[in-house]
Design a protein around this motif. Structure first.
Motif, PDB file in Angstrom:
ATOM      1  N   ARG A  17     -79.198 -50.428   0.942  1.00 13.42           N
ATOM      2  CA  ARG A  17     -79.813 -49.248   0.302  1.00 13.42           C
ATOM      3  C   ARG A  17     -80.677 -48.485   1.294  1.00 13.42           C
ATOM      4  O   ARG A  17     -80.641 -47.252   1.344  1.00 13.42           O
ATOM      5  CB  ARG A  17     -80.644 -49.671  -0.910  1.00 13.42           C
ATOM      6  N   HIS A  18     -81.445 -49.215   2.099  1.00  9.85           N
ATOM      7  CA  HIS A  18     -82.325 -48.544   3.054  1.00  9.85           C
ATOM      8  C   HIS A  18     -81.517 -47.826   4.135  1.00  9.85           C
ATOM      9  O   HIS A  18     -81.854 -46.704   4.518  1.00  9.85           O
ATOM     10  CB  HIS A  18     -83.313 -49.532   3.669  1.00  9.85           C
ATOM     11  N   GLU A  50     -93.851 -47.673  12.047  1.00 13.44           N
ATOM     12  CA  GLU A  50     -93.401 -46.612  11.137  1.00 13.44           C
ATOM     13  C   GLU A  50     -92.107 -46.999  10.426  1.00 13.44           C
ATOM     14  O   GLU A  50     -91.922 -46.713   9.246  1.00 13.44           O
ATOM     15  CB  GLU A  50     -93.229 -45.310  11.914  1.00 13.44           C
ATOM     16  N   GLY A  51     -91.206 -47.665  11.146  1.00  8.90           N
ATOM     17  CA  GLY A  51     -89.955 -48.111  10.541  1.00  8.90           C
ATOM     18  C   GLY A  51     -90.180 -49.168   9.481  1.00  8.90           C
ATOM     19  O   GLY A  51     -89.597 -49.116   8.393  1.00  8.90           O
ATOM     20  N   LEU A  52     -91.038 -50.152   9.787  1.00 11.46           N
ATOM     21  CA  LEU A  52     -91.350 -51.184   8.799  1.00 11.46           C
ATOM     22  C   LEU A  52     -92.038 -50.574   7.580  1.00 11.46           C
ATOM     23  O   LEU A  52     -91.757 -50.952   6.448  1.00 11.46           O
ATOM     24  CB  LEU A  52     -92.251 -52.267   9.404  1.00 11.46           C
ATOM     25  N   MET A  53     -92.925 -49.621   7.824  1.00  9.22           N
ATOM     26  CA  MET A  53     -93.624 -48.969   6.719  1.00  9.22           C
ATOM     27  C   MET A  53     -92.628 -48.247   5.808  1.00  9.22           C
ATOM     28  O   MET A  53     -92.715 -48.355   4.581  1.00  9.22           O
ATOM     29  CB  MET A  53     -94.665 -47.981   7.247  1.00  9.22           C
ATOM     30  N   ALA A  54     -91.667 -47.556   6.396  1.00 12.11           N
ATOM     31  CA  ALA A  54     -90.660 -46.859   5.591  1.00 12.11           C
ATOM     32  C   ALA A  54     -89.834 -47.857   4.778  1.00 12.11           C
ATOM     33  O   ALA A  54     -89.525 -47.612   3.606  1.00 12.11           O
ATOM     34  CB  ALA A  54     -89.753 -46.019   6.489  1.00 12.11           C
ATOM     35  N   LEU A  55     -89.485 -48.976   5.390  1.00 15.60           N
ATOM     36  CA  LEU A  55     -88.718 -49.999   4.679  1.00 15.60           C
ATOM     37  C   LEU A  55     -89.535 -50.582   3.536  1.00 15.60           C
ATOM     38  O   LEU A  55     -89.040 -50.710   2.412  1.00 15.60           O
ATOM     39  CB  LEU A  55     -88.296 -51.110   5.640  1.00 15.60           C
ATOM     40  N   VAL A  56     -90.780 -50.914   3.795  1.00 20.75           N
ATOM     41  CA  VAL A  56     -91.654 -51.471   2.757  1.00 20.75           C
ATOM     42  C   VAL A  56     -91.828 -50.460   1.620  1.00 20.75           C
ATOM     43  O   VAL A  56     -91.740 -50.809   0.444  1.00 20.75           O
ATOM     44  CB  VAL A  56     -93.030 -51.869   3.346  1.00 20.75           C
ATOM     45  N   GLU A  57     -92.045 -49.196   1.969  1.00 15.77           N
ATOM     46  CA  GLU A  57     -92.251 -48.177   0.942  1.00 15.77           C
ATOM     47  C   GLU A  57     -90.996 -47.903   0.125  1.00 15.77           C
ATOM     48  O   GLU A  57     -91.088 -47.422  -0.997  1.00 15.77           O
ATOM     49  CB  GLU A  57     -92.765 -46.882   1.583  1.00 15.77           C
ATOM     50  N   SER A  58     -89.825 -48.258   0.665  1.00 13.56           N
ATOM     51  CA  SER A  58     -88.588 -48.037  -0.088  1.00 13.56           C
ATOM     52  C   SER A  58     -88.427 -49.019  -1.238  1.00 13.56           C
ATOM     53  O   SER A  58     -87.746 -48.730  -2.216  1.00 13.56           O
ATOM     54  CB  SER A  58     -87.363 -48.096   0.836  1.00 13.56           C
ATOM     55  N   LEU A  86     -76.559 -54.522   9.439  1.00 12.99           N
ATOM     56  CA  LEU A  86     -77.416 -53.532   8.782  1.00 12.99           C
ATOM     57  C   LEU A  86     -78.786 -53.449   9.449  1.00 12.99           C
ATOM     58  O   LEU A  86     -79.309 -52.353   9.669  1.00 12.99           O
ATOM     59  CB  LEU A  86     -77.563 -53.861   7.299  1.00 12.99           C
ATOM     60  N   SER A  87     -79.363 -54.596   9.802  1.00 16.42           N
ATOM     61  CA  SER A  87     -80.677 -54.573  10.444  1.00 16.42           C
ATOM     62  C   SER A  87     -80.606 -53.892  11.806  1.00 16.42           C
ATOM     63  O   SER A  87     -81.487 -53.102  12.149  1.00 16.42           O
ATOM     64  CB  SER A  87     -81.270 -55.973  10.555  1.00 16.42           C
ATOM     65  N   ASP A  88     -79.540 -54.150  12.570  1.00 16.72           N
ATOM     66  CA  ASP A  88     -79.369 -53.469  13.860  1.00 16.72           C
ATOM     67  C   ASP A  88     -79.265 -51.965  13.672  1.00 16.72           C
ATOM     68  O   ASP A  88     -79.848 -51.189  14.426  1.00 16.72           O
ATOM     69  CB  ASP A  88     -78.122 -53.980  14.589  1.00 16.72           C
ATOM     70  N   ARG A  89     -78.519 -51.568  12.662  1.00 20.93           N
ATOM     71  CA  ARG A  89     -78.320 -50.150  12.368  1.00 20.93           C
ATOM     72  C   ARG A  89     -79.643 -49.484  11.981  1.00 20.93           C
ATOM     73  O   ARG A  89     -79.950 -48.374  12.425  1.00 20.93           O
ATOM     74  CB  ARG A  89     -77.298 -50.018  11.235  1.00 20.93           C
ATOM     75  N   ILE A  90     -80.432 -50.172  11.167  1.00 22.17           N
ATOM     76  CA  ILE A  90     -81.722 -49.630  10.726  1.00 22.17           C
ATOM     77  C   ILE A  90     -82.691 -49.529  11.894  1.00 22.17           C
ATOM     78  O   ILE A  90     -83.308 -48.486  12.115  1.00 22.17           O
ATOM     79  CB  ILE A  90     -82.305 -50.496   9.588  1.00 22.17           C
ATOM     80  N   VAL A  91     -82.826 -50.609  12.659  1.00 20.75           N
ATOM     81  CA  VAL A  91     -83.776 -50.619  13.771  1.00 20.75           C
ATOM     82  C   VAL A  91     -83.396 -49.577  14.829  1.00 20.75           C
ATOM     83  O   VAL A  91     -84.269 -48.975  15.455  1.00 20.75           O
ATOM     84  CB  VAL A  91     -83.911 -52.037  14.376  1.00 20.75           C
TER      85      VAL A  91
END
Length: 134
Positions: A102-103, A41-49, A118-123
């Motif tokens: 941005r994400h 779901e997280g990857l999907m949200a990132l891809v859709e952004s 940033l990647s740690d924060r997002i994940v």
């Protein structure tokens, strides 16, 4: 030709995916469905952004719906499996700081920091039980 910042070199992705047609035991290639729900779901949200940037980064084919969010997530899952990378490592290694910033901001998190931060924060927002900022 030098790849753009935050892009996976096409030769690396081509080798990565070409070698993934079947695993050692004959199982099908990795797909987003094989990932834990929260990661998928997280990857999907990132891809859709920013699907266009992700499609270019992955050198996704334009024919046969190769640039849908689902197909792009499947390609990311293949990169993760072949390179034995976590979701955070894939984000930090292959996504540009601008896109990650941005994400993160879209998720209500700070957009400051380098790609690893940033990647740690997002994940962290993907983990079950994580509460959105606000």
């Amino acid at each position: 030709k030098k790849p753009r910042e935050g892009t996976l070199p096409p030769s690396l992705f081509s080798v990565t995916v070409a070698g993934m047609s079947r695993s050692r035991r004959g199982a099908a290639t990795a797909t987003a469905a094989s990932l834990p729900d929260h990661v998928r779901e997280g990857l999907m949200a990132l891809v859709e952004s920013d699907p266009e940037t992700v499609a270019e980064m992955l050198d996704a084919p334009e024919e046969e719906g190769g640039r849908t969010a689902g197909k792009l997530c499947d390609m990311l899952a293949q990169v993760m499996k072949v390179n034995s990378l976590s979701a955070g490592a894939v984000l930090a290694r292959f996504f540009g700081e601008g896109m990650l910033s941005r994400h993160a901001a879209q998720l209500g998190k700070s957009g400051k920091g380098n790609a690893a931060t940033l990647s740690d924060r997002i994940v962290a927002t993907w983990k079950p039980g994580a509460k959105p900022k606000g």
